[in-house]
Design a protein around this motif. Structure first.
Motif, PDB file in Angstrom:
ATOM      1  N   ALA A 157      42.301  28.811  68.627  1.00 47.99           N
ATOM      2  CA  ALA A 157      41.343  29.761  69.189  1.00 47.99           C
ATOM      3  C   ALA A 157      42.147  30.940  69.731  1.00 47.99           C
ATOM      4  O   ALA A 157      43.381  30.954  69.687  1.00 47.99           O
ATOM      5  N   TRP A 158      41.443  31.946  70.254  1.00 46.89           N
ATOM      6  CA  TRP A 158      42.104  33.181  70.639  1.00 46.89           C
ATOM      7  C   TRP A 158      41.740  33.584  72.067  1.00 46.89           C
ATOM      8  O   TRP A 158      40.657  33.307  72.549  1.00 46.89           O
ATOM      9  N   VAL A 159      42.710  34.238  72.707  1.00 45.01           N
ATOM     10  CA  VAL A 159      42.489  34.901  73.988  1.00 45.01           C
ATOM     11  C   VAL A 159      43.033  36.314  73.860  1.00 45.01           C
ATOM     12  O   VAL A 159      43.757  36.630  72.911  1.00 45.01           O
ATOM     13  N   ALA A 160      42.677  37.188  74.792  1.00 41.91           N
ATOM     14  CA  ALA A 160      43.282  38.510  74.812  1.00 41.91           C
ATOM     15  C   ALA A 160      44.775  38.360  75.064  1.00 41.91           C
ATOM     16  O   ALA A 160      45.214  37.452  75.790  1.00 41.91           O
ATOM     17  N   ALA A 161      45.562  39.208  74.449  1.00 43.30           N
ATOM     18  CA  ALA A 161      47.014  39.094  74.540  1.00 43.30           C
ATOM     19  C   ALA A 161      47.469  39.059  76.000  1.00 43.30           C
ATOM     20  O   ALA A 161      47.074  39.899  76.814  1.00 43.30           O
ATOM     21  N   GLY A 162      48.288  38.060  76.337  1.00 44.48           N
ATOM     22  CA  GLY A 162      48.821  37.920  77.681  1.00 44.48           C
ATOM     23  C   GLY A 162      47.894  37.250  78.672  1.00 44.48           C
ATOM     24  O   GLY A 162      48.299  36.938  79.794  1.00 44.48           O
ATOM     25  N   ASP A 163      46.653  36.994  78.278  1.00 43.96           N
ATOM     26  CA  ASP A 163      45.668  36.426  79.198  1.00 43.96           C
ATOM     27  C   ASP A 163      45.623  34.914  79.024  1.00 43.96           C
ATOM     28  O   ASP A 163      44.606  34.329  78.652  1.00 43.96           O
TER      29      ASP A 163
END
Length: 391
Positions: free
Chosen positions: A268-274
Motif C-alpha cells: 500500500a502507499w503513503v505520502a512520501a516521508g509520512d
C-alpha cells in the motif's frame, strides 16, 4: 527497509487526523475540520452537520450553516463521486482542478439521451455564465442553459425519480466539479444554484499542467488522511477508473511523491516521508452519521466492518447507507435518530459485541453530543434499528 503497518496503527492515525480520536478544540474553524475530512457528504445537510459537529468541540448545526451561508468559508457543491459535499471555499480551486482532471467513464444513458463531450462543455459554460452573480432555481437555470445552447439541451429525455428531466441536467455534477456551479441559499423550499466566488470554471476534464498538479496534491492529501491506501481504494473513493488510478500512483512513485509500505501483509502507499504511526488502537465510542467521510474512505472495508457488521452496516458492500457506531476504531453497530421538535430519540443497535460499562457511558455521552449538534435534547434507546438504509 519497507515499513510495516498494522490495521490498529493505521486506524489510530486516521482517527487522530480526522478529529475522531480527540475533537478539534473550541475555536477551530469549521472549514479546517471539513478540510481534514476531505469534504463532508451533504446530500442530506443534517448528516453533514453531525459529521462536522462530532469532530469539533462546541460546534452545532448553526455554526456549520453560518460557515456555509454567511461567512462563506464553506461551499456546498458536487465533489468526490459526483455527490453533494461541503468543501472549504479556500480549497475549491484545488478540488475543481483535480476533479476536472479525472477521466470520465462511459455515459450510463442510451445514445439518444446522452450528450457529446462538445455539448457537455457548452452546457457547463452556459451554466457558469447564467449563474455569475445570481442565484437561480433549477427551472430558471434550465431556461438560461437552453437559451445559451439550444433547444436540444431542454429535451425531456433523462429518466429521474419516475419523471423525465431535461438533457442538460446529466452534466450538473460536472458543472459543480469544474467551478461553474455551487448551491446557493434555499428560496423558500426551492434549491438555488450560483457560481462560486474566486474560481474560474475549468471547461472540461483535461490533462493541463494545473489540473495534474492539483490531482497530485489531492492524492497526497488523501494518503495523509486515509493512508495507507492502494490505487484501487483511491479509485473507489473518487468513483474513477481503476487502471487510471494505478497509472497515476505509478507516476507518483517514480517521482518520489508516494512511498510503499506493507499494510496488513499487502503493498500500500503513503505520502512520501509520512511513515509515522501511533502505537496501539484508539479507545472509545463514536457515532458517525450517514455517508460520513471516515466510513466511506477508510479501507479495507473488511477490517473497518468486521464480521457481522459487514452484513448489517453495509448495503451490498457500499458504506454510508447506515449511520454507524464505532467502538475502538471499528464498526460495532448501527443507529438512527428520530426528531420531534426539540427532542431526538437515538436508537443504537450493537452488532457482534457487548459494550462494557465504560463504553455504555461513552455511548450516552456521544448521544448527548449528537443532540447538541442538532440543537435538540437527545434520548438514548438501545435496541433494534428497524428502518432501512437512507431512512
Amino acid at each position: 527497509m519497507t515499513v510495516t503497518v498494522t490495521w490498529d496503527e493505521a486506524s489510530a492515525r486516521r482517527l487522530e487526523r480526522q478529529f475522531l480520536d480527540r475533537p478539534a478544540g473550541v475555536g477551530t474553524p469549521v472549514a479546517d475540520v471539513v478540510g481534514a475530512m476531505l469534504g463532508a457528504h451533504a446530500q442530506v445537510l443534517s448528516a453533514a452537520e453531525v459529521s462536522v459537529g462530532v469532530r469539533a468541540s462546541g460546534v452545532t448545526r448553526a455554526d456549520v450553516r453560518t460557515a456555509l451561508w454567511d461567512e462563506r468559508s464553506l461551499v456546498k457543491t458536487f465533489g468526490p463521486r459526483g455527490t453533494v459535499h461541503l468543501l472549504p471555499a479556500a480549497e475549491l480551486p484545488l478540488w475543481c482542478g483535480a476533479l476536472s482532471a479525472i477521466p470520465t467513464g462511459p455515459s450510463p444513458f442510451p445514445p439518444d439521451v446522452r450528450v457529446t463531450e462538445e455539448q457537455a462543455e457548452r452546457i457547463v459554460a452556459a451554466i457558469g455564465d447564467a449563474l455569475d452573480g445570481v442565484c437561480l432555481t433549477v427551472e430558471e437555470l434550465g431556461e438560461e442553459v437552453v437559451a445559451g445552447t439550444g433547444p436540444w439541451a431542454g429535451d425531456l429525455v433523462m429518466p429521474a425519480f419516475q419523471d423525465l428531466w431535461p438533457r442538460w441536467r446529466q452534466v450538473m455534477h460536472r458543472a459543480g466539479q469544474s467551478g461553474a456551479l455551487c448551491f446557493g441559499p434555499n428560496r423558500g423550499r426551492k434549491v438555488t444554484y450560483t457560481r462560486p466566488r474566486g474560481v474560474d470554471p475549468v471547461p472540461g476534464a483535461g490533462s493541463g499542467q494545473a489540473g495534474q498538479g492539483a490531482l497530485r496534491e489531492l492524492v497526497r492529501r488523501y494518503l495523509r488522511a486515509y493512508g495507507p491506501a492502494t490505487p484501487q481504494y483511491f479509485a473507489k473513493w473518487l468513483a474513477a477508473p481503476v487502471g487510471w488510478a494505478v497509472a497515476l500512483f505509478g507516476e507518483l512513485a517514480r517521482a518520489g511523491e508516494v512511498e510503499e509500505v506493507s499494510f496488513e501483509g499487502a503493498a500500500a502507499w503513503v505520502a512520501a516521508g509520512d511513515t509515522g504511526f501511533p502505537g496501539g488502537r484508539v479507545r472509545g465510542v463514536r457515532l458517525l452519521p450517514y455517508f460520513d467521510a471516515y466510513a466511506i474512505a477508510a479501507q479495507p472495508r473488511e477490517s473497518l466492518f468486521p464480521g457481522k457488521a459487514y452484513r448489517r452496516a453495509l448495503a451490498g458492500g457500499q458504506a454510508g447507507n447506515y449511520p454507524v457506531l464505532l467502538v475502538e476504531g471499528v464498526v460495532a453497530g448501527v443507529w438512527h435518530q428520530r426528531r420531534r421538535g426539540r427532542r431526538a430519540t437515538v436508537t443504537v443497535e450493537t452488532v457482534g459485541r457487548r459494550l462494557t460499562a465504560r463504553q455504555e457511558r461513552e455511548l450516552g455521552e456521544q448521544v448527548e453530543r449528537v443532540g447538541e449538534v442538532l440543537e435538540a435534547t437527545a434520548e438514548l434507546v438501545v435496541g433494534e434499528v428497524t428502518v432501512g438504509p437512507h431512512a
